[in-house]
Design a protein around this motif. Structure first.
Motif, short mmCIF file in Angstrom:
data_model
loop_
_atom_site.label_atom_id
_atom_site.label_comp_id
_atom_site.label_asym_id
_atom_site.label_seq_id
_atom_site.Cartn_x
_atom_site.Cartn_y
_atom_site.Cartn_z
N SER A 42 -35.67 41.89 19.60
CA SER A 42 -35.61 43.11 18.81
C SER A 42 -36.55 44.12 19.48
N ALA A 43 -36.33 45.39 19.17
CA ALA A 43 -37.16 46.44 19.77
C ALA A 43 -37.42 47.52 18.75
N GLY A 44 -38.50 48.22 18.96
CA GLY A 44 -38.85 49.35 18.10
C GLY A 44 -39.43 50.47 18.93
N VAL A 45 -39.24 51.68 18.44
CA VAL A 45 -39.81 52.86 19.08
C VAL A 45 -40.59 53.63 18.02
N PHE A 46 -41.81 54.05 18.38
CA PHE A 46 -42.66 54.84 17.51
C PHE A 46 -42.59 56.28 17.98
N PHE A 47 -42.25 57.19 17.06
CA PHE A 47 -42.16 58.62 17.39
C PHE A 47 -43.44 59.34 16.98
N SER A 48 -43.70 60.46 17.61
CA SER A 48 -44.95 61.19 17.38
C SER A 48 -45.11 61.69 15.95
N ASN A 49 -44.02 61.77 15.17
CA ASN A 49 -44.14 62.18 13.77
C ASN A 49 -44.43 61.00 12.85
N GLY A 50 -44.58 59.79 13.42
CA GLY A 50 -44.91 58.60 12.64
C GLY A 50 -43.71 57.72 12.30
N ASP A 51 -42.51 58.20 12.57
CA ASP A 51 -41.31 57.40 12.30
C ASP A 51 -41.20 56.24 13.28
N ILE A 52 -40.60 55.15 12.81
CA ILE A 52 -40.31 54.00 13.65
C ILE A 52 -38.84 53.66 13.47
N SER A 53 -38.13 53.49 14.57
CA SER A 53 -36.75 53.03 14.55
C SER A 53 -36.69 51.68 15.25
N VAL A 54 -35.86 50.79 14.73
CA VAL A 54 -35.75 49.44 15.29
C VAL A 54 -34.29 49.09 15.57
N ALA A 55 -34.10 48.12 16.44
CA ALA A 55 -32.77 47.59 16.75
C ALA A 55 -32.94 46.14 17.19
N TRP A 56 -31.84 45.40 17.17
CA TRP A 56 -31.86 44.01 17.62
C TRP A 56 -30.73 43.82 18.61
N GLN A 57 -30.85 42.79 19.40
CA GLN A 57 -29.83 42.49 20.41
C GLN A 57 -28.52 42.10 19.73
N LEU A 58 -27.42 42.62 20.26
CA LEU A 58 -26.08 42.21 19.83
C LEU A 58 -25.49 41.38 20.95
N LYS A 59 -25.38 40.08 20.72
CA LYS A 59 -24.97 39.16 21.76
C LYS A 59 -23.45 39.12 21.91
N GLY A 60 -23.01 39.03 23.16
CA GLY A 60 -21.60 38.86 23.45
C GLY A 60 -21.39 37.57 24.24
N LEU A 61 -20.24 36.95 24.07
CA LEU A 61 -19.92 35.74 24.82
C LEU A 61 -20.02 36.02 26.31
N GLU A 62 -19.48 37.15 26.74
CA GLU A 62 -19.66 37.58 28.12
C GLU A 62 -21.00 38.32 28.15
N TYR A 63 -22.00 37.74 28.80
CA TYR A 63 -23.36 38.27 28.70
C TYR A 63 -23.44 39.74 29.10
N GLY A 64 -22.60 40.16 30.03
CA GLY A 64 -22.59 41.56 30.44
C GLY A 64 -22.20 42.50 29.33
N CYS A 65 -21.60 41.98 28.28
CA CYS A 65 -21.21 42.79 27.11
C CYS A 65 -22.30 42.83 26.05
N THR A 66 -23.34 42.06 26.22
CA THR A 66 -24.45 42.04 25.27
C THR A 66 -25.17 43.38 25.30
N LEU A 67 -25.52 43.88 24.12
CA LEU A 67 -26.28 45.14 24.01
C LEU A 67 -27.73 44.81 23.69
N ASP A 68 -28.60 45.11 24.65
CA ASP A 68 -30.01 44.85 24.39
C ASP A 68 -30.54 45.88 23.39
N PRO A 69 -31.62 45.56 22.69
CA PRO A 69 -32.08 46.44 21.62
C PRO A 69 -32.61 47.80 22.08
N ILE A 70 -33.21 47.86 23.26
CA ILE A 70 -33.74 49.15 23.72
C ILE A 70 -32.60 50.09 24.09
N THR A 71 -31.57 49.57 24.74
CA THR A 71 -30.42 50.40 25.06
C THR A 71 -29.83 50.97 23.77
#
Length: 172
Positions: free
Chosen positions: A50-79
C-alpha cells in the motif's frame, strides 16, 4: 528460502517508522498501513503493498496494489496515486503547482512494515512529470530508514539518449 520467510525475517531487523518519524510521517504511515488489507489475492503474489502521499495542506491519500494474474497488469499503489497527485495540482495556470496541494511525502510499505522505494513505472513518471522533489521514506538493505527525493532514485533526462523516428533511415 521462500519470499514470505525472507520478508518476515528481514522485517524483524528494520527500524520502525513509528519510532523514527515526525507526526506527519507517523500519520502517513498509519493511514498507509490501515489500507494494506485491501491488497488481496495473495495466491497471485503473497507480498501486499500500500502507499500514501501527504500533501502540503495536510491531506493524505492512500492506495493499495491491485494484483493481476499477468504480473505486468498489476497496478502498484504509487502509480495509482499519480492521478490524485496530478488532479490536485491542476490550477488556472498550467505552469503553476498550487502550494496548498503540493505532494510532500510518499510512502510505500508491505504487510511487514518494510518501506519500499517506488517501482520503476511510478518512479519514472513522478520524476518526469515534475514531482522529483517528493520525499519518499525507504528502508535500505540493512533495515535503516532513509528519506530520499524521487529524483535521487531516477535517472535524469540529461543522461538519456533520446531517439525519434527521424533518426532512422529506411531503404525502400
Amino acid at each position: 528460502q521462500n519470499i514470505m520467510t525472507f520478508a518476515n525475517d528481514f522485517s524483524s531487523k528494520i527500524e520502525l517508522l513509528s519510532e523514527h518519524s515526525n507526526d506527519i510521517v507517523g500519520s502517513l504511515h498509519k493511514k498507509t498501513l490501515d489500507c494494506i488489507r485491501y491488497d488481496k489475492f495473495d495466491l497471485l503474489h503473497p507480498i501486499r503493498f500500500s502507499a500514501g502521499v501527504f500533501f502540503s495542506n495536510g491531506d493524505i491519500s492512500v492506495a493499495w496494489q491491485l494484483k493481476g494474474l499477468e504480473y505486468g497488469c498489476t497496478l502498484d499503489p504509487i502509480t495509482q496515486l499519480l492521478r490524485e497527485i496530478e488532479y490536485r495540482n491542476i490550477s488556472n495556470s498550467e505552469d503553476v503547482i498550487l502550494e496548498c496541494n503540493k505532494p510532500v511525502y510518499l510512502l510505500m510499505i508491505d504487510q511487514f512494515g518494510v518501506a519500499h522505494a517506488p517501482f520503476a513505472q511510478a518512479r519514472a513518471l513522478l520524476s518526469e512529470h515534475g514531482y522529483g522533489d517528493i520525499i519518499t521514506i525507504v528502508h535500505d538493505e540493512d533495515g535503516k530508514l532513509h528519506s530520499v527525493k524521487i529524483n535521487d532514485l531516477a535517472p535524469s533526462l540529461g543522461d538519456a539518449l533520446i531517439l525519434s523516428h527521424s533518426d532512422f533511415s529506411y531503404a525502400i
